[in-house]
Design an enzyme around this catalytic site. Structure first.
Site, mmCIF file in Angstrom:
data_model
loop_
_atom_site.group_PDB
_atom_site.id
_atom_site.type_symbol
_atom_site.label_atom_id
_atom_site.label_comp_id
_atom_site.label_asym_id
_atom_site.label_seq_id
_atom_site.Cartn_x
_atom_site.Cartn_y
_atom_site.Cartn_z
ATOM 1 N N TYR A 159 63.694 32.327 41.766
ATOM 2 C CA TYR A 159 64.895 33.146 41.677
ATOM 3 C C TYR A 159 65.629 32.784 40.391
ATOM 4 O O TYR A 159 65.756 31.617 40.040
ATOM 5 C CB TYR A 159 65.802 32.861 42.887
ATOM 6 C CG TYR A 159 67.023 33.749 42.904
ATOM 7 C CD1 TYR A 159 66.975 34.992 43.510
ATOM 8 C CD2 TYR A 159 68.201 33.351 42.292
ATOM 9 C CE1 TYR A 159 68.073 35.822 43.505
ATOM 10 C CE2 TYR A 159 69.312 34.175 42.287
ATOM 11 C CZ TYR A 159 69.245 35.412 42.898
ATOM 12 O OH TYR A 159 70.334 36.228 42.882
ATOM 13 N N ASP A 210 71.309 27.075 35.946
ATOM 14 C CA ASP A 210 71.773 27.481 37.282
ATOM 15 C C ASP A 210 70.773 27.002 38.333
ATOM 16 O O ASP A 210 69.587 27.348 38.274
ATOM 17 C CB ASP A 210 71.880 29.023 37.309
ATOM 18 C CG ASP A 210 72.621 29.539 38.529
ATOM 19 O OD1 ASP A 210 72.819 28.766 39.489
ATOM 20 O OD2 ASP A 210 72.999 30.730 38.512
ATOM 21 N N TRP A 402 68.648 29.891 48.075
ATOM 22 C CA TRP A 402 67.891 30.521 47.007
ATOM 23 C C TRP A 402 67.111 29.491 46.220
ATOM 24 O O TRP A 402 66.183 29.763 45.564
ATOM 25 C CB TRP A 402 68.825 31.241 46.040
ATOM 26 C CG TRP A 402 69.447 32.440 46.635
ATOM 27 C CD1 TRP A 402 69.055 33.115 47.757
ATOM 28 C CD2 TRP A 402 70.574 33.114 46.125
ATOM 29 N NE1 TRP A 402 69.877 34.190 47.961
ATOM 30 C CE2 TRP A 402 70.828 34.207 46.963
ATOM 31 C CE3 TRP A 402 71.386 32.905 45.026
ATOM 32 C CZ2 TRP A 402 71.857 35.093 46.741
ATOM 33 C CZ3 TRP A 402 72.430 33.770 44.798
ATOM 34 C CH2 TRP A 402 72.658 34.865 45.670
HETATM 35 C C1 CS2 Z 1 73.408 34.295 39.226
HETATM 36 C C2 CS2 Z 1 73.320 35.718 39.723
HETATM 37 O O1 CS2 Z 1 74.545 35.124 37.383
HETATM 38 C C3 CS2 Z 1 74.332 34.147 38.059
HETATM 39 O O2 CS2 Z 1 74.773 33.038 37.815
HETATM 40 O O3 CS2 Z 1 73.617 33.308 40.165
HETATM 41 O O4 CS2 Z 1 72.017 36.146 39.435
HETATM 42 C C4 CS2 Z 1 73.560 35.929 41.199
HETATM 43 O O5 CS2 Z 1 72.553 35.316 41.926
HETATM 44 C C5 CS2 Z 1 73.663 37.380 41.515
HETATM 45 O O6 CS2 Z 1 74.737 37.900 40.805
HETATM 46 C C6 CS2 Z 1 73.832 37.613 43.002
HETATM 47 O O7 CS2 Z 1 74.264 38.881 43.257
HETATM 48 MG MG MG Z 2 74.734 31.678 39.360
#
Ligand code: CS2
Ligand code: MG
Length: 402
Positions: A159, A210, A402
């Site tokens: 993810y 992240d 996630w």
């Molecule tokens: C992520 C996003 O932008 C980020 O930091 O964590 O991809 C997030 O998972 C999505 O905006 C969820 O809707």
């Molecule tokens: Mg994020």
């Protein structure tokens, strides 16, 4: 002035967005983002069935009073659906106030505190070699900060790693798709990625990563420690934050700065983290944390405790949210960074706007109000398509974060 109409528009120009448009008896309109990824129709119903009827006839100038009315008056406080709906109303009212005053919203928030809003882009790829190329592209385009995500050897899909070019979209199917996760492989691999990235790009480029809530506090502490030589600007969402105390343990072990908050929806979700200085950046944003009014309250608390803003800005937050976020970012004393993932062309067409990117900065609109609109005729051409975020499992099948 009175509110005479309130329309909730659901549209899918490459992804789903929910937008509230308020109309006054003097013809002034205001827009607010109400998009909650994977749960869009819940917010649309909350607005249409419960909020809109109470807005008709109200004075749009009473922003704080309307916020309190919707928050306290509902009895059921907080929660992502409620707070996203309140955010949409609040944002639209700030838009109207700016238009009535003839000023961009940031002027109503106290005016500029800086020349531009520093943003970070998303570099992601399956391998370290490929991600170095992606980062170089961001540097070439002027970015001063880049979030780096890669695939993990032995893990099929991760993810946060885009697979569809520059417009990353994690909500991929109506019923959630499933991915498999290995903490062991992840913790072993990520420091090797950042070692190469830092070697290649030197000390000047700000780097972020992240974790998407996938670790326990002691695992996150280990990751933070192993990334210290590469001087990250932040390590994001290392653990889920329902238990705010979890962050104390991370703090005891590492000097890697911590960012959290994209899933928070009120000041109550982060007040302990902020007061105890357990985090460095708070990632709440306009659309999911009660609008401009409540976000300002969170950032003001953060300012007292050496915590800077780092608002979420993925593509599931519409251009209406981004436009509003920039007015906040430019006008607060404790701004840190703003996430910026470019929307697709179809999205940009449905939401015409005048904020602009130049030299690593986003610049808020100078037009009265937010400087963004919803083209309702075009929006009607893109009907809603169900899409959910994936579910993550450990190798033995256990459902994991996630
Ligand atoms: C992520 C996003 O932008 C980020 O930091 O964590 O991809 C997030 O998972 C999505 O905006 C969820 O809707
Ligand atoms: Mg994020």
């Amino acid at each position: 002035m009175r509110i005479v109409d309130a329309r909730v528009v659901v549209t899918c120009p490459d992804r789903n967005f929910v937008t509230l448009k308020l109309v006054t008896d003097e013809g002034v309109t205001g827009v607010g983002d109400a998009t909650l990824n994977g749960r869009e129709l819940a917010v649309a119903s909350y607005l249409t069935d419960h909020v809109v009827p109470a807005l008709i006839g109200r004075d749009p100038a009473r922003i704080e009073d309307t916020w309190q009315y919707l928050y306290k008056g509902a009895y059921w406080r907080r929660g992502p659906v409620t707070m996203t709906a309140i955010a949409a109303v609040d944002t639209a009212l700030w838009d109207i106030k700016g238009k009535v005053a003839g000023l961009p919203v940031y002027q109503l928030l106290g005016g500029r505190c800086r020349d531009g809003v520093t943003v970070y882009g998303h570099a992601s790829a399956d391998t370290t070699d490929e991600v170095l190329v992606d980062i170089a592209g961001y540097v070439e385009r002027g970015y001063r900060a880049v979030r780096v995500q890669t695939g993990i050897p032995g893990v099929a899909a991760t993810y946060g790693v885009g697979r569809r070019g520059p417009h990353y979209e994690p909500a991929d199917s109506a019923i959630p798709s499933e991915t498999v996760w290995s903490t062991e492989r992840y913790l072993a691999h990520i420091p090797t990625v950042f070692s190469r990235v830092r070697d290649e790009f030197g000390p000047g480029l700000r780097l972020l990563h992240d974790v998407h809530h996938r670790l326990t506090p002691i695992e996150a502490a280990r990751l933070g420690k192993s990334l210290e030589p590469y001087a990250l600007t932040w390590l994001e969402d290392p653990v889920p934050a329902e238990l705010q105390e979890g962050y104390r343990l991370i703090r005891q072990h590492t000097t890697t700065p911590i960012a959290v908050g994209e899933v928070f929806n009120s000041i109550w979700d982060c007040q302990a983290l902020i007061r105890e200085q357990l985090i460095d950046y708070i990632r709440t944003t306009v659309v999911h944390a009660g609008g401009i009014s409540h976000l300002r309250r969170i950032f003001d608390l953060a300012a007292l405790h050496h915590v800077r803003s780092g608002s979420h800005g993925a593509t599931d937050l519409s251009p209406v949210c981004l436009a509003a976020a920039l007015h906040v970012d430019i006008s607060i004393p404790n701004f840190g960074l703003q996430e910026y993932m470019r929307h697709t062309e179809a999205t940009d067409e449905v939401f015409p706007h005048t904020y602009r990117f130049a030299d690593g900065y986003l610049h808020p609109s100078e037009a009265p109000g937010l400087g963004v609109d919803l083209d309702e005729e075009l929006a009607a051409k893109y009907p809603y398509r169900p899409a959910s975020l994936p579910v993550n499992r450990l190798e033995d099948g256990t459902v994991h974060s996630w």
